[in-house]
Design an enzyme around this catalytic site. Structure first.
Site, mmCIF file in Angstrom:
data_model
loop_
_atom_site.group_PDB
_atom_site.id
_atom_site.type_symbol
_atom_site.label_atom_id
_atom_site.label_comp_id
_atom_site.label_asym_id
_atom_site.label_seq_id
_atom_site.Cartn_x
_atom_site.Cartn_y
_atom_site.Cartn_z
ATOM 1 N N SER A 81 30.554 -55.455 24.788
ATOM 2 C CA SER A 81 30.364 -54.554 23.603
ATOM 3 C C SER A 81 31.793 -53.651 23.326
ATOM 4 O O SER A 81 32.271 -53.002 24.311
ATOM 5 C CB SER A 81 29.415 -54.175 23.564
ATOM 6 O OG SER A 81 29.311 -53.583 22.368
ATOM 7 N N TYR A 125 22.561 -48.579 25.956
ATOM 8 C CA TYR A 125 23.248 -49.749 25.394
ATOM 9 C C TYR A 125 24.839 -49.630 25.579
ATOM 10 O O TYR A 125 25.608 -50.579 26.316
ATOM 11 C CB TYR A 125 22.689 -49.717 24.154
ATOM 12 C CG TYR A 125 23.843 -51.370 23.730
ATOM 13 C CD1 TYR A 125 23.699 -52.758 23.898
ATOM 14 C CD2 TYR A 125 24.763 -51.010 22.878
ATOM 15 C CE1 TYR A 125 24.118 -54.107 23.712
ATOM 16 C CE2 TYR A 125 25.699 -52.805 22.740
ATOM 17 C CZ TYR A 125 24.929 -54.272 23.363
ATOM 18 O OH TYR A 125 25.707 -54.439 22.691
#
Ligand code: NDP
Length: 246
Positions: A149, A168
């Site tokens: 990401s 994350y």
């Protein structure tokens, strides 16, 4: 090797020959929903044999899609998958499964939650690569794709996103280092390893406001993966082809 996988791989190869002649096999983790499921459909529609791994296999094997049980957080589950796939050539391994964990920021940061996100998003892809290396070396595609990401980029991740995603973001930054290290270590084996950012995609994780449909993201990612050669190993790119700064 289980006979079902061997049989499906054979049937997939036979069915595929007239259309693209590639005879290729891709393994996708986190294939139950979201981007993983779309990647399975995209590859299957292109004539590939697909090993669709999910925690709770719920879709019956269809055509050249084989479903396999895999909880990436469980090393025993990874070892069991590797045993079942013994002797099966894998051309492309896509580490897609991920969790977001707590998004409440520093105030609610919980040690166990943080470590679970790291376990699923950063450690599991490494353990899976290690377990399936013989399969990748048997295949001719020799590509490992880590679905990362942009939010894990030190250079770009915090430029325009406001959120509380400590776990994350850290997990994707760690995954990116795993990409870089694996690219270096597996270069001699002719295996290309890349991190890819799928865009902001409408899934359970991405939410309804997200800009990109899963099918569009999966198609764009497949095109990039198809075009990935050994020279591209160790890079971090976005679904739109743009290079993402680490
Ligand atoms: P979803 O939350 O929609 O789906 C996540 C998938 O991962 C599910 O199939 C889930 O399975 C699986 N999974 C989670 N934990 C495990 C586990 N322990 N073992 C096996 N499978 C597991 O996410 P997306 O489809 O949106 O995300 C796919 C990838 O894209 C991820 O790597 C994510 O980080 C990345 N990404 C997504 C973005 C977006 O906007 N959506 C943006 C940037 C990156 P189950 O059904 O069993 O829970």
């Amino acid at each position: 090797m289980t006979s079902s996988i061997a049989e499906t791989a054979r049937q997939g190869e036979a069915a595929r020959r007239p259309t693209d002649g590639s005879g290729r096999t891709v393994l996708v983790t986190g294939a139950s929903r979201g981007l993983g499921r779309a990647l399975v459909e995209t590859y299957a529609n292109a004539g590939w044999t697909v090993i669709a791994c999910m925690r709770k296999p719920m879709h019956a094997a269809a055509g050249a899609i084989v479903t396999e049980q895999l909880d990436v957080a469980d090393p025993g589950s990874i070892a069991a998958l590797a045993r079942r796939l013994d002797g099966v050539a894998i051309d492309v391994l896509i580490n897609n499964a991920a969790i977001r964990g707590d998004t409440g920021g520093l105030a609610s940061l919980d040690a166990d939650d943080f470590l679970e996100v790291i376990r699923v998003n950063a450690l599991a892809p490494l353990l899976l690569v290690r377990a399936l290396l013989p399969n990748l070396l048997t295949g001719s595609g020799r590509k490992i794709v880590n679905i990362s990401s942009r939010s894990g980029s030190l250079a770009e991740g915090t430029l325009d996103d406001e959120d509380g995603d400590y776990a994350y973001r850290c997990s994707k930054a760690a995954m990116n280092m795993a990409t870089s290290k694996l690219a270096h270590d597996l270069r001699g084996d002719g295996i290309a390893v890349v991190s890819l950012h799928p865009g902001w995609v409408r899934t359970d994780m991405g939410g309804e406001e997200a800009k990109i449909d899963v099918a569009a993201s999966a198609a764009a990612l497949k095109a990039i993966i198809d075009g990935t050669d050994r020279a591209a190993s160790g890079t971090f790119r976005s679904y739109d082809g743009r290079q993402v700064s680490w």
